[in-house]
Design an enzyme around this catalytic site. Structure first.
Site, PDB file in Angstrom:
ATOM      1  N   ASP A  17       0.921  -1.172  -0.394  1.00 54.16           N
ATOM      2  CA  ASP A  17       0.133  -0.529   0.047  1.00 54.16           C
ATOM      3  C   ASP A  17       0.808   1.142   0.450  1.00 54.16           C
ATOM      4  OD1 ASP A  17      -1.971  -2.167   0.097  1.00 54.16           O
ATOM      5  OD2 ASP A  17      -2.955  -0.851   1.912  1.00 54.16           O
ATOM      6  N   ASP A  69      -3.939  -0.823  -1.705  1.00 52.90           N
ATOM      7  CA  ASP A  69      -5.751   0.172  -1.332  1.00 52.90           C
ATOM      8  C   ASP A  69      -6.733   0.341  -1.845  1.00 52.90           C
ATOM      9  OD1 ASP A  69      -7.131  -1.031   1.852  1.00 52.90           O
ATOM     10  OD2 ASP A  69      -7.160   1.107   1.809  1.00 52.90           O
ATOM     11  N   HIS A 127     -10.580   0.806  -2.933  1.00 52.76           N
ATOM     12  CA  HIS A 127     -11.728   0.414  -2.454  1.00 52.76           C
ATOM     13  C   HIS A 127     -13.156   1.614  -3.083  1.00 52.76           C
ATOM     14  CE1 HIS A 127     -10.640   0.066   1.375  1.00 52.76           C
ATOM     15  NE2 HIS A 127     -10.572   0.535   1.894  1.00 52.76           N
ATOM     16  N   HIS A 167     -17.444   2.758   0.705  1.00 57.27           N
ATOM     17  CA  HIS A 167     -17.543   1.951   1.398  1.00 57.27           C
ATOM     18  C   HIS A 167     -17.211   2.034   2.637  1.00 57.27           C
ATOM     19  CE1 HIS A 167     -13.719  -1.093   2.505  1.00 57.27           C
ATOM     20  NE2 HIS A 167     -14.515  -1.538   1.594  1.00 57.27           N
ATOM     21  N   HIS A 227     -11.080   6.912   1.345  1.00 58.76           N
ATOM     22  CA  HIS A 227      -9.192   6.810   1.240  1.00 58.76           C
ATOM     23  C   HIS A 227      -9.444   5.931   0.015  1.00 58.76           C
ATOM     24  CE1 HIS A 227      -9.675   3.765   3.754  1.00 58.76           C
ATOM     25  NE2 HIS A 227      -8.895   3.243   3.203  1.00 58.76           N
ATOM     26  N   LYS A 238      -7.457  -4.971  -2.999  1.00 62.89           N
ATOM     27  CA  LYS A 238      -7.898  -5.395  -1.565  1.00 62.89           C
ATOM     28  C   LYS A 238      -8.918  -4.493  -1.342  1.00 62.89           C
ATOM     29  CE  LYS A 238      -3.714  -4.494   1.395  1.00 62.89           C
ATOM     30  NZ  LYS A 238      -4.742  -3.296   1.925  1.00 62.89           N
ATOM     31  N   CYS A 281      -2.400  -2.618   7.610  1.00 64.74           N
ATOM     32  CA  CYS A 281      -2.725  -3.733   6.168  1.00 64.74           C
ATOM     33  C   CYS A 281      -0.801  -4.586   6.544  1.00 64.74           C
ATOM     34  CB  CYS A 281      -2.393  -3.247   5.350  1.00 64.74           C
ATOM     35  SG  CYS A 281      -3.641  -2.366   4.643  1.00 64.74           S
TER      36      CYS A 281
HETATM   37  C1  VGL Z   1      -4.713   0.695   5.638  1.00 64.22           C
HETATM   38  C2  VGL Z   1      -6.494   1.487   7.350  1.00 64.22           C
HETATM   39  C3  VGL Z   1      -7.382   1.051   6.485  1.00 64.22           C
HETATM   40  C4  VGL Z   1      -3.240   0.280   5.570  1.00 64.22           C
HETATM   41  C5  VGL Z   1      -5.424   0.546   4.651  1.00 64.22           C
HETATM   42  O1  VGL Z   1      -3.572   0.151   4.575  1.00 64.22           O
HETATM   43  O2  VGL Z   1      -2.676   0.254   6.793  1.00 64.22           O
HETATM   44  N1  VGL Z   1      -5.456   1.134   6.802  1.00 64.22           N
HETATM   45  N2  VGL Z   1      -7.410   0.809   5.066  1.00 64.22           N
HETATM   46 ZN    ZN Z   2      -8.541   0.983   3.317  1.00 64.25          ZN
END
Ligand code: VGL
Ligand code: ZN
Length: 230
Positions: free
Chosen positions: A41, A79, A81, A85, A114, A139, A184
C-alpha cells in the site's frame, strides 16, 4: 594408453568440489528465486498530503526502491475501495472518524475516505520504483467488506489472488515493507504465516499509524505466529 591419458587429463578436475559448489550455487539460487519483496500500500493517500497519511511514509520509499533491486520477485498491493465503502466514516451518518462499529464481518474501524478506486489517492506514490513489480494485488474492493490483509479479507473467507499466485510459482519466502505496519502490513504478515510462508518484516522500510497502542499490539500478534521482524 587412452585411459591413462584421460586419467591424467581429468585428474586436474576436482569433481567432488565442482558438484559440491554447483549444488550450493543451485541451492542459494533456488532460495533467492523463492523470495518475494511484498510492497504494501505505498499509495498517495497513505503518503504526505494524502487522506490517511502515515507519519514518515515518504521516507521509506527510497529504501523500498533499493530493496526492490535485490529481489527476484517484487509484488505490490493496493488498497482499492469503491465510493461509499463500509470502512469510510462518511458512509455511516452520525459516526465519527476512528470510531469502531460492528459489522457482519466483525469490528470495523472508521477511516477517512481513502484509496477510492481509479482516483489519484489510490495511485502508487510517484517516487515508488515499480519497474520490477510483476504483480499487483488489490484488496478491499467489495463495498461491504474491508481488507487489511493482502491474502484474506476481513470476513476471513474471501481470498485475493495472492496465495494462488505465489503457490503456482513456488514462492515461499516473503519480505514485507510498506504501510501501515500496524494494519495492512501486520494483517498480511500474520495471514502469510498462517498460510505457511516464511515471513519477514523489514521494519526500517515500514511505517505505522500507531493509534492507541495499535503498533505494539500488532507486533505482539506478529511475534506470536512467528513473523520475523528485522
Ligand atoms: C490501511 C487503514 C485503512 C493500511 C488501509 O494500508 O494499513 N489502513 N485501509
Ligand atoms: Zn482501506
Amino acid at each position: 594408453m587412452l585411459k591413462e591419458r584421460l586419467a591424467y587429463k581429468y585428474a586436474n578436475y576436482d569433481y567432488t568440489r565442482m558438484i559440491d559448489s554447483a549444488q550450493k550455487l543451485l541451492a542459494s539460487t533456488t532460495h533467492h528465486q523463492r523470495q518475494v519483496l511484498l510492497i504494501i500500500d505505498v499509495q498517495n493517500d497513505f503518503c504526505a498530503g494524502g487522506a490517511l497519511a502515515v507519519p514518515g511514509a515518504n521516507a521509506i520509499v527510497p529504501l523500498i526502491n533499493q530493496f526492490s533491486a535485490h529481489f527476484a520477485h517484487v509484488i505490490c498491493t493496493q488498497d482499492w475501495h469503491c465510493p461509499g465503502h463500509i470502512s469510510f466514516a462518511s458512509s455511516h451518518p452520525g459516526k465519527k472518524l476512528y470510531e469502531t462499529i460492528e459489522t457482519q464481518s466483525g469490528a470495523q474501524m472508521l477511516w477517512p475516505d481513502h484509496c477510492v478506486a481509479n482516483t489519484h489517492g489510490a495511485e502508487f506514490d510517484g517516487q515508488l520504483d515499480r519497474a520490477r513489480c510483476e504483480f499487483v494485488v488489490r484488496k478491499g474492493t467489495h463495498k461491504n467488506l474491508d481488507s487489511y490483509s493482502a491474502f484474506l479479507e476481513n470476513d476471513k473467507i474471501t481470498q485475493t489472488e495472492l496465495h494462488v499466485y505465489l503457490q503456482q510459482r513456488e514462492l515461499t519466502s516473503l519480505f514485507l515493507v510498506g504501510l501501515a505496519t500496524d494494519y495492512c502490513v501486520a494483517f498480511t504478515a500474520i495471514d502469510a504465516r498462517k498460510l505457511g510462508y516464511q515471513t519477514t518484516l523489514l521494519q526500517s522500510a515500514c511505517r505505522a499509524i500507531d493509534m492507541n497502542g495499535s503498533l505494539e499490539r500488532a507486533c505482539e500478534r506478529m511475534d506470536k505466529v512467528g513473523v520475523s521482524r528485522q
